[in-house]
Motif scaffolding. Structure first.
Motif, PDB file in Angstrom:
ATOM      1  N   SER A  50     -54.562-118.332  31.984  1.00  0.00           N
ATOM      2  CA  SER A  50     -54.428-119.671  31.818  1.00  0.00           C
ATOM      3  C   SER A  50     -53.815-120.142  30.587  1.00  0.00           C
ATOM      4  CB  SER A  50     -55.881-120.607  32.306  1.00  0.00           C
ATOM      5  OG  SER A  50     -56.183-120.207  33.288  1.00  0.00           O
ATOM      6  N   ASP A  51     -53.501-121.408  30.516  1.00  0.00           N
ATOM      7  CA  ASP A  51     -52.916-122.030  29.239  1.00  0.00           C
ATOM      8  C   ASP A  51     -51.854-121.340  28.437  1.00  0.00           C
ATOM      9  OD1 ASP A  51     -54.704-124.242  29.724  1.00  0.00           O
ATOM     10  OD2 ASP A  51     -56.444-123.306  29.017  1.00  0.00           O
ATOM     11  N   ASN A  52     -50.991-120.558  29.192  1.00  0.00           N
ATOM     12  CA  ASN A  52     -50.084-119.678  28.553  1.00  0.00           C
ATOM     13  C   ASN A  52     -48.567-120.163  29.265  1.00  0.00           C
ATOM     14  OD1 ASN A  52     -51.042-117.317  26.655  1.00  0.00           O
ATOM     15  ND2 ASN A  52     -52.372-117.306  28.445  1.00  0.00           N
ATOM     16  N   GLU A  53     -47.615-120.436  28.314  1.00  0.00           N
ATOM     17  CA  GLU A  53     -46.387-120.730  28.525  1.00  0.00           C
ATOM     18  C   GLU A  53     -45.613-119.612  29.031  1.00  0.00           C
ATOM     19  OE1 GLU A  53     -42.670-123.748  27.769  1.00  0.00           O
ATOM     20  OE2 GLU A  53     -44.245-123.199  26.433  1.00  0.00           O
ATOM     21  N   LEU A  54     -45.684-119.012  30.348  1.00  0.00           N
ATOM     22  CA  LEU A  54     -45.108-117.923  30.905  1.00  0.00           C
ATOM     23  C   LEU A  54     -43.513-117.960  30.789  1.00  0.00           C
ATOM     24  CD1 LEU A  54     -47.110-117.019  34.030  1.00  0.00           C
ATOM     25  CD2 LEU A  54     -47.369-116.056  31.755  1.00  0.00           C
ATOM     26  N   LEU A  55     -42.916-118.934  30.954  1.00  0.00           N
ATOM     27  CA  LEU A  55     -41.396-119.384  31.096  1.00  0.00           C
ATOM     28  C   LEU A  55     -41.080-118.534  32.523  1.00  0.00           C
ATOM     29  CD1 LEU A  55     -40.234-118.913  27.265  1.00  0.00           C
ATOM     30  CD2 LEU A  55     -40.628-121.097  28.851  1.00  0.00           C
ATOM     31  N   ASP A  56     -39.838-118.648  32.812  1.00  0.00           N
ATOM     32  CA  ASP A  56     -39.335-117.865  33.982  1.00  0.00           C
ATOM     33  C   ASP A  56     -39.338-116.303  34.015  1.00  0.00           C
ATOM     34  OD1 ASP A  56     -38.740-120.180  35.269  1.00  0.00           O
ATOM     35  OD2 ASP A  56     -36.622-120.511  34.943  1.00  0.00           O
ATOM     36  N   GLU A  57     -38.860-115.860  32.909  1.00  0.00           N
ATOM     37  CA  GLU A  57     -38.864-114.530  32.608  1.00  0.00           C
ATOM     38  C   GLU A  57     -40.170-113.901  32.720  1.00  0.00           C
ATOM     39  OE1 GLU A  57     -36.905-110.859  32.683  1.00  0.00           O
ATOM     40  OE2 GLU A  57     -36.039-113.018  32.572  1.00  0.00           O
ATOM     41  N   GLY A  58     -41.280-114.369  32.168  1.00  0.00           N
ATOM     42  CA  GLY A  58     -42.642-113.814  32.087  1.00  0.00           C
ATOM     43  C   GLY A  58     -43.268-113.830  33.418  1.00  0.00           C
ATOM     44  N   SER A  77     -55.771-116.450  37.815  1.00  0.00           N
ATOM     45  CA  SER A  77     -55.747-117.675  37.241  1.00  0.00           C
ATOM     46  C   SER A  77     -54.494-118.033  36.441  1.00  0.00           C
ATOM     47  CB  SER A  77     -56.812-118.038  36.765  1.00  0.00           C
ATOM     48  OG  SER A  77     -56.640-119.384  36.165  1.00  0.00           O
ATOM     49  N   LEU A  78     -53.716-118.790  37.088  1.00  0.00           N
ATOM     50  CA  LEU A  78     -52.305-119.246  36.263  1.00  0.00           C
ATOM     51  C   LEU A  78     -52.569-120.520  35.880  1.00  0.00           C
ATOM     52  CD1 LEU A  78     -49.822-117.265  38.447  1.00  0.00           C
ATOM     53  CD2 LEU A  78     -50.844-116.876  36.031  1.00  0.00           C
ATOM     54  N   GLU A  79     -53.678-121.287  35.684  1.00  0.00           N
ATOM     55  CA  GLU A  79     -53.894-122.605  35.506  1.00  0.00           C
ATOM     56  C   GLU A  79     -53.049-123.047  33.955  1.00  0.00           C
ATOM     57  OE1 GLU A  79     -57.631-125.609  34.341  1.00  0.00           O
ATOM     58  OE2 GLU A  79     -57.892-124.133  35.773  1.00  0.00           O
ATOM     59  N   ASN A  80     -52.390-124.220  34.438  1.00  0.00           N
ATOM     60  CA  ASN A  80     -51.685-124.799  33.127  1.00  0.00           C
ATOM     61  C   ASN A  80     -50.841-123.739  32.397  1.00  0.00           C
ATOM     62  OD1 ASN A  80     -50.906-126.974  31.235  1.00  0.00           O
ATOM     63  ND2 ASN A  80     -52.526-126.039  29.915  1.00  0.00           N
ATOM     64  N   CYS A  81     -49.853-123.062  33.191  1.00  0.00           N
ATOM     65  CA  CYS A  81     -48.919-121.926  32.741  1.00  0.00           C
ATOM     66  C   CYS A  81     -47.521-122.645  32.818  1.00  0.00           C
ATOM     67  CB  CYS A  81     -49.028-120.893  33.384  1.00  0.00           C
ATOM     68  SG  CYS A  81     -50.530-119.785  32.931  1.00  0.00           S
ATOM     69  N   HIS A  82     -47.383-123.894  33.166  1.00  0.00           N
ATOM     70  CA  HIS A  82     -46.063-124.611  32.996  1.00  0.00           C
ATOM     71  C   HIS A  82     -45.196-124.088  34.167  1.00  0.00           C
ATOM     72  CE1 HIS A  82     -46.569-126.261  28.909  1.00  0.00           C
ATOM     73  NE2 HIS A  82     -47.347-125.097  28.957  1.00  0.00           N
ATOM     74  N   LEU A  83     -45.940-123.901  35.259  1.00  0.00           N
ATOM     75  CA  LEU A  83     -45.202-123.464  36.454  1.00  0.00           C
ATOM     76  C   LEU A  83     -44.570-124.460  37.298  1.00  0.00           C
ATOM     77  CD1 LEU A  83     -47.876-120.636  38.265  1.00  0.00           C
ATOM     78  CD2 LEU A  83     -45.868-120.128  36.360  1.00  0.00           C
ATOM     79  N   GLU A  85     -42.234-125.851  40.947  1.00  0.00           N
ATOM     80  CA  GLU A  85     -41.865-125.685  42.316  1.00  0.00           C
ATOM     81  C   GLU A  85     -40.767-124.464  42.691  1.00  0.00           C
ATOM     82  OE1 GLU A  85     -39.417-129.379  43.668  1.00  0.00           O
ATOM     83  OE2 GLU A  85     -40.022-129.829  41.678  1.00  0.00           O
ATOM     84  N   ALA A  86     -40.205-124.178  41.732  1.00  0.00           N
ATOM     85  CA  ALA A  86     -39.094-123.071  41.895  1.00  0.00           C
ATOM     86  C   ALA A  86     -40.005-121.781  41.785  1.00  0.00           C
ATOM     87  CB  ALA A  86     -37.996-123.071  40.835  1.00  0.00           C
ATOM     88  N   ASN A  87     -40.955-121.694  40.869  1.00  0.00           N
ATOM     89  CA  ASN A  87     -41.753-120.546  40.765  1.00  0.00           C
ATOM     90  C   ASN A  87     -42.420-120.434  42.135  1.00  0.00           C
ATOM     91  OD1 ASN A  87     -42.338-121.793  37.361  1.00  0.00           O
ATOM     92  ND2 ASN A  87     -41.321-119.698  38.009  1.00  0.00           N
ATOM     93  N   CYS A  88     -42.889-121.104  42.750  1.00  0.00           N
ATOM     94  CA  CYS A  88     -43.786-120.937  44.166  1.00  0.00           C
ATOM     95  C   CYS A  88     -42.808-120.305  45.036  1.00  0.00           C
ATOM     96  CB  CYS A  88     -44.049-122.375  44.697  1.00  0.00           C
ATOM     97  SG  CYS A  88     -45.162-123.293  43.584  1.00  0.00           S
ATOM     98  N   LYS A  89     -41.775-120.217  45.182  1.00  0.00           N
ATOM     99  CA  LYS A  89     -40.970-119.438  45.773  1.00  0.00           C
ATOM    100  C   LYS A  89     -41.203-118.070  45.681  1.00  0.00           C
ATOM    101  CE  LYS A  89     -36.611-120.098  48.515  1.00  0.00           C
ATOM    102  NZ  LYS A  89     -35.069-120.628  48.249  1.00  0.00           N
ATOM    103  N   ASP A  90     -41.247-117.462  44.485  1.00  0.00           N
ATOM    104  CA  ASP A  90     -41.493-116.193  43.931  1.00  0.00           C
ATOM    105  C   ASP A  90     -42.829-115.628  44.362  1.00  0.00           C
ATOM    106  OD1 ASP A  90     -38.847-115.593  43.291  1.00  0.00           O
ATOM    107  OD2 ASP A  90     -39.338-116.306  41.346  1.00  0.00           O
ATOM    108  N   LEU A  91     -43.719-116.733  44.169  1.00  0.00           N
ATOM    109  CA  LEU A  91     -45.188-116.618  44.556  1.00  0.00           C
ATOM    110  C   LEU A  91     -45.376-116.283  45.861  1.00  0.00           C
ATOM    111  CD1 LEU A  91     -47.453-118.912  42.217  1.00  0.00           C
ATOM    112  CD2 LEU A  91     -47.684-116.529  42.688  1.00  0.00           C
TER     113      LEU A  91
END
Length: 293
Positions: A50-58, A77-83, A85-91
């Motif tokens: 949590s609380d990490n900026e993963l960015l698209d690549e990460g 837990s990926l809370e507050n990782c700047h995800l 709606e686009a990331n949800c497709k991969d998830l």
């Protein structure tokens, strides 16, 4: 720190089961190294980044790891990782193929209704094993609730859902209650903390509670239910044979009539605990930590 950690994780004698990497400010390369280490590790079952900026690549590197057949992560837990709606497709694709993932926290990410729709597509597959999903403060409205309601009406592995601090509106509550009334709905815990639920929505909630046979926890805390709404709920709960064990709500005017109804509930449903939020309500929010242990 991360390079040394990755070396430890890949060691054959590593028995680490829980890993917390909150606010670690890793680079894309470090996320890549960590992803490879997670694939090699055979002991980890819980990871909190949590609380990490993963960015698209990460984020993509992490999803690749989660899809790996030798990844044994059960709780993430990926809370507050700047995800987004686009990331949800991969998830969603991860949810379909992951053999072990049962708990996922996506709180404080702006997933919106489109993101929820993508997630529900993954959750609808019979291969999906996810049991608990945290969508606290994810910019979800009634449209997102419609996607979730459709999922809950069908046979799904999802049993715990946190929608706290989303403006789901009257329509959102209504469609969720309709889903709870269906025989295939096996949701056991529902958190609707701070969702601006008005008194007249309690009629839908009462209808759902009257016929639902799976729900054991319902959080309606910090909603303006008013005396009329609380009265409707209490009257419904005076009937015996309910499955509910924990109800949380805010009561502004605890009058004699409510006291009397509460006594009836205690007599007819002694298993039911009612939390009236006399203490700090923020301390009782279901958090990523609760879903990780």
């Amino acid at each position: 720190m991360l390079p040394a950690l990755c070396e430890v994780l890949t060691h054959p004698d590593c028995n680490l089961r829980y890993l917390g990497l909150v606010s670690c400010s890793a680079t894309t390369q470090q996320w890549a190294d960590l992803s490879l280490a997670l694939e090699a590790n055979q002991s980890l079952i819980c990871v909190n980044i949590s609380d990490n900026e993963l960015l698209d690549e990460g984020a993509k590197l992490l999803y690749t790891t989660l899809r790996h057949p030798k990844c044994f992560l059960q709780r993430l837990s990926l809370e507050n990782c700047h995800l987004t709606e686009a990331n949800c497709k991969d998830l969603a694709a991860v949810l379909v193929v992951s053999r072990e993932l049962t708990h996922l926290c996506l709180a404080k990410n702006s997933l919106k209704d489109t993101g929820v729709k993508f997630l529900c597509e993954g959750l609808s597959y019979p291969e999906c094993k996810l049991q608990a999903l945290v969508l606290w403060n994810c910019d979800i409205t009634s449209d997102g609730c419609c996607s979730l309601a459709k999922l809950l009406q069908e046979k799904s592995s999802l049993s715990c859902l946190d929608l706290g601090l989303n403006h789901i509106g009257v329509t959102g509550v209504k469609v969720l209650c309709e889903a709870l009334s269906k025989p295939l709905c096996n949701l056991r815990c529902l958190w609707l903390w701070g969702c601006s639920i008005p008194p007249f929505s309690c009629e839908d909630l009462c209808s759902a509670l009257s016929c639902n046979q799976s729900l054991i926890t319902l959080d309606l805390g910090q909603n303006p239910l008013g005396s009329s709404g609380v009265k409707m709920l209490f009257k419904t709960l005076t009937r015996p044979n309910g499955t509910l064990q924990t109800l949380r709500l805010k009561i502004d005017d605890f009058n004699d009539e409510l006291h009397k109804l509460l006594e009836e509930i205690e007599e007819n449903n002694p298993q039911l605990i009612i939390d009236t939020e006399k203490h700090d309500p923020w301390k009782k929010r279901p958090s990523s930590h609760d879903f990780m242990i």
